[in-house]
Design a protein around this motif. Structure first.
Motif, PDB file in Angstrom:
ATOM      1  N   VAL A 275       3.736   6.984  -6.474  1.00  0.00           N
ATOM      2  CA  VAL A 275       3.373   6.646  -5.287  1.00  0.00           C
ATOM      3  C   VAL A 275       2.143   5.652  -5.522  1.00  0.00           C
ATOM      4  CG1 VAL A 275       2.549   7.149  -2.982  1.00  0.00           C
ATOM      5  CG2 VAL A 275       4.111   8.801  -4.196  1.00  0.00           C
ATOM      6  N   LYS A 276       1.320   5.954  -6.590  1.00  0.00           N
ATOM      7  CA  LYS A 276       0.141   5.130  -7.075  1.00  0.00           C
ATOM      8  C   LYS A 276       0.247   3.748  -7.095  1.00  0.00           C
ATOM      9  CE  LYS A 276      -3.283   8.590  -8.052  1.00  0.00           C
ATOM     10  NZ  LYS A 276      -3.950   9.271  -9.391  1.00  0.00           N
ATOM     11  N   ALA A 277       1.480   3.836  -8.052  1.00  0.00           N
ATOM     12  CA  ALA A 277       2.067   2.411  -8.614  1.00  0.00           C
ATOM     13  C   ALA A 277       2.467   1.779  -7.450  1.00  0.00           C
ATOM     14  CB  ALA A 277       3.072   2.822  -9.942  1.00  0.00           C
ATOM     15  N   ALA A 278       3.487   2.339  -6.609  1.00  0.00           N
ATOM     16  CA  ALA A 278       4.117   1.762  -5.527  1.00  0.00           C
ATOM     17  C   ALA A 278       2.926   1.186  -4.390  1.00  0.00           C
ATOM     18  CB  ALA A 278       5.124   2.703  -4.845  1.00  0.00           C
ATOM     19  N   LEU A 279       2.026   1.693  -4.192  1.00  0.00           N
ATOM     20  CA  LEU A 279       1.048   1.559  -3.108  1.00  0.00           C
ATOM     21  C   LEU A 279       0.710  -0.028  -2.907  1.00  0.00           C
ATOM     22  CD1 LEU A 279      -0.486   2.587  -0.661  1.00  0.00           C
ATOM     23  CD2 LEU A 279      -2.225   2.945  -2.294  1.00  0.00           C
ATOM     24  N   PRO A 280       0.202  -0.787  -4.023  1.00  0.00           N
ATOM     25  CA  PRO A 280      -0.310  -2.119  -3.878  1.00  0.00           C
ATOM     26  C   PRO A 280       1.137  -2.733  -3.598  1.00  0.00           C
ATOM     27  CG  PRO A 280      -0.583  -1.274  -6.223  1.00  0.00           C
ATOM     28  CD  PRO A 280      -0.071  -0.097  -5.473  1.00  0.00           C
ATOM     29  N   GLU A 281       2.211  -2.584  -4.318  1.00  0.00           N
ATOM     30  CA  GLU A 281       3.500  -3.075  -4.252  1.00  0.00           C
ATOM     31  C   GLU A 281       4.007  -3.097  -2.498  1.00  0.00           C
ATOM     32  OE1 GLU A 281       6.522  -1.933  -6.790  1.00  0.00           O
ATOM     33  OE2 GLU A 281       5.106  -1.747  -8.322  1.00  0.00           O
ATOM     34  N   TYR A 282       3.749  -2.072  -2.048  1.00  0.00           N
ATOM     35  CA  TYR A 282       4.201  -1.907  -0.761  1.00  0.00           C
ATOM     36  C   TYR A 282       3.046  -2.746   0.289  1.00  0.00           C
ATOM     37  CZ  TYR A 282       4.353  -0.290   4.040  1.00  0.00           C
ATOM     38  OH  TYR A 282       4.014  -0.079   5.548  1.00  0.00           O
ATOM     39  N   LEU A 283       1.964  -2.554   0.041  1.00  0.00           N
ATOM     40  CA  LEU A 283       0.924  -3.669   0.905  1.00  0.00           C
ATOM     41  C   LEU A 283       1.290  -4.909   0.731  1.00  0.00           C
ATOM     42  CD1 LEU A 283      -2.328  -1.447   0.171  1.00  0.00           C
ATOM     43  CD2 LEU A 283      -0.757  -1.247   2.238  1.00  0.00           C
TER      44      LEU A 283
END
Length: 131
Positions: A67-75
């Motif tokens: 989730v930490k890795a996906a957070l900037p990608e989602y944003l």
């Protein structure tokens, strides 16, 4: 009908297990756990139970590396991929964040990042007619 659905889900689980290399990713358990903590946080905040709200906030899966890795990608995402994630999130959590103290919005964003990571690994299909 039920047997067919069960067999299809078993085939899906076998495919997931194959892709994950035999790992047990616990995706559903982690999502449900975070959703429970969101509900606990909202309830505690509504009742102005600060200790309970703090405990629920602290129990979110903040240490989950995927989730930490996906957070900037989602944003940074836009278009259909973000729309699918937002649609799934709104189906799970139909109320927008209240203006309690900002932490509820943080939890919402974390959950959306979790869903984004799931969608990246196994794209969501919301239409039974979609390919």
């Amino acid at each position: 009908q039920r047997l067919k659905a069960l067999l299809e889900s078993l085939g899906t689980m076998a495919a997931v297990n194959s892709v994950m290399g035999g790992q047990n990713p616990q995706a559903v358990q982690k999502l449900v756990s975070d959703l429970k903590m969101l509900a606990a946080y909202e309830t505690a905040a509504d009742w102005r139970e600060n200790k309970a709200a703090d405990a629920a906030f602290g129990a979110i899966s903040w240490d989950d590396a995927s989730v930490k890795a996906a957070l900037p990608e989602y944003l940074a995402a836009s278009g259909p991929e973000r729309a699918k994630v937002d649609y799934a999130f709104n189906a799970l959590v139909p109320r927008p964040p209240q203006d309690i103290d900002g932490r509820q919005a943080v939890i919402h964003t974390w959950l959306k990042a979790r869903l984004f990571s799931y969608n990246k690994a196994f794209p969501f299909q919301f239409s039974p007619y979609g390919q």
